[in-house]
Design an enzyme around this catalytic site. Sequence first.
Site, short mmCIF file in Angstrom:
data_model
loop_
_atom_site.label_atom_id
_atom_site.label_comp_id
_atom_site.label_asym_id
_atom_site.label_seq_id
_atom_site.Cartn_x
_atom_site.Cartn_y
_atom_site.Cartn_z
N LYS A 193 0.85 -1.20 0.00
CA LYS A 193 0.00 0.00 0.00
C LYS A 193 0.88 1.24 0.00
O LYS A 193 1.71 1.44 0.90
CB LYS A 193 -0.89 -0.01 1.24
CG LYS A 193 -1.81 1.18 1.36
CD LYS A 193 -2.87 1.20 0.27
CE LYS A 193 -4.03 0.30 0.62
NZ LYS A 193 -5.06 0.26 -0.47
N HIS A 329 -9.59 -7.76 -3.57
CA HIS A 329 -9.34 -6.63 -2.69
C HIS A 329 -9.71 -7.01 -1.26
O HIS A 329 -10.43 -7.97 -1.04
CB HIS A 329 -10.21 -5.48 -3.22
CG HIS A 329 -10.55 -4.43 -2.23
ND1 HIS A 329 -11.72 -4.44 -1.49
CD2 HIS A 329 -9.87 -3.34 -1.84
CE1 HIS A 329 -11.74 -3.37 -0.71
NE2 HIS A 329 -10.64 -2.69 -0.91
#
Lengths: 434, 434
Positions: A193, A329
């Site tokens: 991320k 996800h």
Amino acid sequence: MRIAEVHIHNLAIADPPIRSSYGLHQPYALRSILELKSDDGVTGIAETYGGEAPAAALEALKPRLIGANPFRLTGSLMDLIGGEGSGDARSQTMLVPGENPLDANPRTYSAVETACLDLIGKTLNVPLCDVLGTRVRDAVPFSAYPFYKHAGGGGEGDDKREDEYGEALTPEGLVAQVRQMIATYGFKDIKFKTGVLDPDIEIETVRQLAREFRMPVRMDPNSAWTVETSIRVGRELREELGAHTGGYLEDPTATIDGMAAVRRGLLAEGIDVPLASNVAVTCFADLPEAFAKNAVQIVLCDHHYWGGMRQVMQLAKICQVWGVGLSMHSNSHLGVSMMAMAHVAAATPHLTYACDTHYPWSQAKDEVVLGGRVPIVDGVIRIPERGGLGVELDYDQVARGRERYAKCPYRKRDDTAEMRKHVDPTWERLLPRW
Amino acid sequence: MRIAEVHIHNLAIADPPIRSSYGLHQPYALRSILELKSDDGVTGIAETYGGEAPAAALEALKPRLIGANPFRLTGSLMDLIGGEGSGDARSQTMLVPGENPLDANPRTYSAVETACLDLIGKTLNVPLCDVLGTRVRDAVPFSAYPFYKHAGGGGEGDDKREDEYGEALTPEGLVAQVRQMIATYGFKDIKFKTGVLDPDIEIETVRQLAREFRMPVRMDPNSAWTVETSIRVGRELREELGAHTGGYLEDPTATIDGMAAVRRGLLAEGIDVPLASNVAVTCFADLPEAFAKNAVQIVLCDHHYWGGMRQVMQLAKICQVWGVGLSMHSNSHLGVSMMAMAHVAAATPHLTYACDTHYPWSQAKDEVVLGGRVPIVDGVIRIPERGGLGVELDYDQVARGRERYAKCPYRKRDDTAEMRKHVDPTWERLLPRW
């Protein structure tokens, strides 16, 4: 078989201070658990986004759930995932997943569908992926999911958690975090991320991760960049994120047109860094335009907000037919969602990358699954030879999660508020920031 | 639950001499019945295309069927409907449905999937559409399916059938045929098989049908026309087949490019006669090109050759997402296929037209369903409150169908051979003919 009881539990689980372009995670993540109990005394469960709105939506649906046949219920609720105001609206880029009103109905439907499938599977002693009928794998691969992170383990006051991973705001800090995560779970892929620090630092971090671990690396700045910055990052990381490595670049910039421009720009330079998305593309209505414009090469599914497991399987077929990849996800979650993700992935032939999971960021103290945390070994979750999801609720743990929810001040996810509180009182989410 | 026995029955059923651009139906249509019997003594059934090749394909699969868990089997056979040589090849226009080697594996998979779903449904006493989990209707609408027809009821020698409908080779003959069919079954739509006589006669026939019955009319010449003829027919029948009437023009010409040219030509004249297809588009691999070129506005599914019920439901979702209509194609069939078609249609939200069925062209003498023919009342089939497909085999009738198969000389469908035998010894299928 009829549904005799419906219970909805609002839970708070400790969440460490991890960063994204949305801001900073609050000390607690919110999750809801749905229980559908049959007149035979079997209970089907599901986990979804938490806080006031999702629970209220499930509560409002109760009259359609009580007395229903779980084999029929998912058909009778199809209005929630088809037609006007039911997830056919288009994507937005500003709200965090779970807070997008455009997919509120599909999220509600998904929780009910998962609980029905679990109830059916537990009643028949058939694993959920076999109720879906297309199990193609017994073990589902997940990725390490490193984040830039401040010091702290999540929780507040007496409920503060040990800081399992420590601060990580440099390339070296991220390498250490990933090393620890891989040692614990055996992951074979890294989903990183980003969108948090200056792109040059993030580029250097990816380089160090790729060099150190020699496994596919994927990079997700959550739309933080301009088209130009996205192309520059793709160019600089062509060796680390290129298709030949099993890597990808996820949502470097906002909107389908922005993503299409990045892809065109990279291809014009002969660079094949595929673009993944769960921001520019979050619903079926996005797909025709996204595919026509070649804006995404991998769609990141999520049964929680795409309208459930069967809808995700349909999404996967669409991706297969159009030659687009599919992965999954994730958001902060507990073991019930973990198993649901594993089952739908097991029943989805076209799954082309290891899935994302936030599971390493939650702790045993918060787990509501009987017997403790779901094991991830060698980077995979094995489908248990038990009915439904293969996990039951630990009601003491559910009660503790409800208590934490009652005590904590959080009622919806707000990463901006937390960012202002702890990092910068003037912080605004900027798209693009760089 | 395990599959203990597998039985495959090759049947011949009388078929009247009806015409299409493929030629003339032989006196017998061939069908195969698959039985999967569990160690609990429950039997799941399916019906598919008949003759030597489909039965041999099922026979060859036996080692993968015996001992299998019916909840797991459909997952373990997914190789038949994904990847190389498994239905991802492209469409062809010359062979009749069921004789296309490109979809041999999906046809085999479909029979096994239907029989598994029936076995599961019967074991649990859950209707098949609820095993699929998305029932959105309890009654499935079908269309009248008139054909140009020679005199005769099908069958040969002592096994000749009464000619229920008589000859119909003129507009007036077709009107009479449809009147009789509607009186018997209550259909509310007309799907008319053409591509047989001069287009001017067929245009006049459509006009008389539309005027007489005042219900949606659909016209299917099976690729018999040039692009120019197709546009001319669309122009002349804009009022009878237009989107505003619920009508369509099906496969007027061959290939995706041909269909796209017809659509462009009609739209250029402001004519919205939508084009349906089960010839230019017969498999998932056709869809991206067909949609990108706007070649089809309605896809005609068929669980028998699209790889089964779940694949048809995925096809329907694709059509919904791309704004394309969906209806269902048919071939000569018995009551087992009839119920399978009804169940998958019941579980498919995006079904935008009444389905096709050849069922009126078969007779009670050939029906293998216990209790006799499946009732079509007011043009719909109601989903029975029974497990699985809701029908069982009549083994005496299966034995008679096997005897007919053994006696008759037909081993695959060949409409050209029959045309040469009875109408014109020099007949060739010409594409385009007009």
